[in-house]
Design a protein around this motif. Structure first.
Motif, PDB file in Angstrom:
ATOM      1  N   ILE A  81     -17.600  28.648  25.718  1.00  0.00           N
ATOM      2  CA  ILE A  81     -17.136  29.724  24.836  1.00  0.00           C
ATOM      3  C   ILE A  81     -18.046  29.814  23.618  1.00  0.00           C
ATOM      4  N   LEU A  82     -18.380  28.687  23.025  1.00  0.00           N
ATOM      5  CA  LEU A  82     -19.253  28.704  21.852  1.00  0.00           C
ATOM      6  C   LEU A  82     -20.634  29.255  22.204  1.00  0.00           C
ATOM      7  N   ARG A  83     -21.103  28.980  23.413  1.00  0.00           N
ATOM      8  CA  ARG A  83     -22.403  29.511  23.844  1.00  0.00           C
ATOM      9  C   ARG A  83     -22.370  31.029  23.959  1.00  0.00           C
ATOM     10  N   VAL A  84     -21.322  31.561  24.626  1.00  0.00           N
ATOM     11  CA  VAL A  84     -21.274  33.008  24.812  1.00  0.00           C
ATOM     12  C   VAL A  84     -20.890  33.736  23.528  1.00  0.00           C
ATOM     13  N   ALA A  85     -20.287  33.022  22.581  1.00  0.00           N
ATOM     14  CA  ALA A  85     -19.857  33.651  21.324  1.00  0.00           C
ATOM     15  C   ALA A  85     -20.906  33.529  20.230  1.00  0.00           C
ATOM     16  N   ARG A  86     -22.136  33.181  20.588  1.00  0.00           N
ATOM     17  CA  ARG A  86     -23.213  33.176  19.582  1.00  0.00           C
ATOM     18  C   ARG A  86     -23.375  34.572  18.997  1.00  0.00           C
ATOM     19  N   THR A  87     -23.175  35.562  19.853  1.00  0.00           N
ATOM     20  CA  THR A  87     -23.131  36.951  19.398  1.00  0.00           C
ATOM     21  C   THR A  87     -21.700  37.434  19.626  1.00  0.00           C
ATOM     22  N   PRO A 130      -8.731  32.844  33.852  1.00  0.00           N
ATOM     23  CA  PRO A 130      -7.693  33.810  33.496  1.00  0.00           C
ATOM     24  C   PRO A 130      -7.638  34.039  31.983  1.00  0.00           C
ATOM     25  N   VAL A 131      -7.287  35.246  31.593  1.00  0.00           N
ATOM     26  CA  VAL A 131      -7.245  35.604  30.174  1.00  0.00           C
ATOM     27  C   VAL A 131      -6.276  34.700  29.408  1.00  0.00           C
ATOM     28  N   GLY A 132      -5.144  34.360  30.001  1.00  0.00           N
ATOM     29  CA  GLY A 132      -4.177  33.493  29.324  1.00  0.00           C
ATOM     30  C   GLY A 132      -4.770  32.140  28.970  1.00  0.00           C
ATOM     31  N   VAL A 133      -5.551  31.584  29.864  1.00  0.00           N
ATOM     32  CA  VAL A 133      -6.207  30.296  29.611  1.00  0.00           C
ATOM     33  C   VAL A 133      -7.239  30.446  28.499  1.00  0.00           C
ATOM     34  N   VAL A 134      -8.016  31.523  28.562  1.00  0.00           N
ATOM     35  CA  VAL A 134      -9.051  31.762  27.547  1.00  0.00           C
ATOM     36  C   VAL A 134      -8.415  31.951  26.172  1.00  0.00           C
ATOM     37  N   ARG A 135      -7.284  32.640  26.111  1.00  0.00           N
ATOM     38  CA  ARG A 135      -6.615  32.842  24.820  1.00  0.00           C
ATOM     39  C   ARG A 135      -6.200  31.515  24.199  1.00  0.00           C
ATOM     40  N   VAL A 136      -5.696  30.585  25.010  1.00  0.00           N
ATOM     41  CA  VAL A 136      -5.292  29.281  24.480  1.00  0.00           C
ATOM     42  C   VAL A 136      -6.525  28.504  24.008  1.00  0.00           C
ATOM     43  N   LEU A 137      -7.602  28.523  24.803  1.00  0.00           N
ATOM     44  CA  LEU A 137      -8.827  27.826  24.406  1.00  0.00           C
ATOM     45  C   LEU A 137      -9.400  28.418  23.122  1.00  0.00           C
ATOM     46  N   LEU A 138      -9.375  29.745  23.015  1.00  0.00           N
ATOM     47  CA  LEU A 138      -9.863  30.397  21.795  1.00  0.00           C
ATOM     48  C   LEU A 138      -8.988  30.050  20.598  1.00  0.00           C
ATOM     49  N   GLY A 139      -7.688  29.971  20.813  1.00  0.00           N
ATOM     50  CA  GLY A 139      -6.789  29.582  19.730  1.00  0.00           C
ATOM     51  C   GLY A 139      -7.100  28.185  19.213  1.00  0.00           C
ATOM     52  N   LEU A 196     -10.048  26.688  19.369  1.00  0.00           N
ATOM     53  CA  LEU A 196     -11.316  26.775  18.631  1.00  0.00           C
ATOM     54  C   LEU A 196     -11.119  27.414  17.260  1.00  0.00           C
ATOM     55  N   ARG A 197     -10.251  28.425  17.203  1.00  0.00           N
ATOM     56  CA  ARG A 197      -9.956  29.075  15.922  1.00  0.00           C
ATOM     57  C   ARG A 197      -9.265  28.095  14.974  1.00  0.00           C
ATOM     58  N   ASP A 198      -8.322  27.305  15.499  1.00  0.00           N
ATOM     59  CA  ASP A 198      -7.626  26.314  14.675  1.00  0.00           C
ATOM     60  C   ASP A 198      -8.587  25.285  14.098  1.00  0.00           C
ATOM     61  N   ASN A 199      -9.660  24.979  14.841  1.00  0.00           N
ATOM     62  CA  ASN A 199     -10.654  24.009  14.383  1.00  0.00           C
ATOM     63  C   ASN A 199     -11.765  24.646  13.554  1.00  0.00           C
ATOM     64  N   GLY A 200     -11.673  25.960  13.323  1.00  0.00           N
ATOM     65  CA  GLY A 200     -12.659  26.648  12.496  1.00  0.00           C
ATOM     66  C   GLY A 200     -13.999  26.856  13.168  1.00  0.00           C
ATOM     67  N   LEU A 201     -14.049  26.797  14.494  1.00  0.00           N
ATOM     68  CA  LEU A 201     -15.313  26.933  15.202  1.00  0.00           C
ATOM     69  C   LEU A 201     -15.626  28.364  15.616  1.00  0.00           C
ATOM     70  N   ILE A 202     -14.619  29.235  15.558  1.00  0.00           N
ATOM     71  CA  ILE A 202     -14.838  30.653  15.844  1.00  0.00           C
ATOM     72  C   ILE A 202     -14.098  31.495  14.813  1.00  0.00           C
ATOM     73  N   SER A 203     -14.568  32.715  14.658  1.00  0.00           N
ATOM     74  CA  SER A 203     -13.831  33.691  13.854  1.00  0.00           C
ATOM     75  C   SER A 203     -13.409  34.814  14.799  1.00  0.00           C
ATOM     76  N   VAL A 204     -12.276  35.402  14.509  1.00  0.00           N
ATOM     77  CA  VAL A 204     -11.732  36.462  15.357  1.00  0.00           C
ATOM     78  C   VAL A 204     -11.510  37.690  14.494  1.00  0.00           C
TER      79      VAL A 204
END
Length: 115
Positions: free
Chosen positions: A53-59, A73-82, A84-92
């Motif tokens: 996720i961090l690799r594809v979210a460089r942009t 599945p989108v549901g799995v990705v949403r939990v993984l993104l959540g 990463l967001r909780d750890n401050g590694l992505i912005s949404v």
């Protein structure tokens, strides 16, 4: 991956059976961006899916596109993104505007029925 047997780890096992992340639910069109692309692989406790996720979210990339890129599945990705967001590694960033009121939606439905 084994083409005949499918993935060795089922998607729900990646997120330890959780169905929701700790924060607000992410829209499919919300844009995800890695806050520190250099953190990829170096952050303790990240699994290979989160590194991907961090690799594809460089942009900036939408939640739906992340699911497609990872073939999850989108549901799995949403939990993984959540996570990463909780750890401050992505912005949404939500690109969705304000939602229409219930009254407007009812008027649209009634108008469609009248056709």
């Amino acid at each position: 991956m084994d083409e005949e047997a499918g993935p060795f780890v089922r998607p729900y096992a990646l997120i330890r059976g959780r169905t929701r992340s700790s924060g607000e639910n992410l829209d499919l069109i919300a844009t995800v961006t890695a806050t520190d692309p250099a953190a990829e692989g170096s952050a303790a406790g990240l699994g290979p899916e989160q590194d991907a996720i961090l690799r594809v979210a460089r942009t900036p990339i939408s939640v739906a596109d992340v699911a497609v890129e990872l073939d999850l599945p989108v549901g799995v990705v949403r939990v993984l993104l959540g996570d990463l967001r909780d750890n401050g590694l992505i912005s949404v960033a939500s690109s969705a505007g304000p939602r229409p009121s219930e009254r407007i939606l009812k008027e649209v439905i009634n108008g469609l029925r009248a056709l």
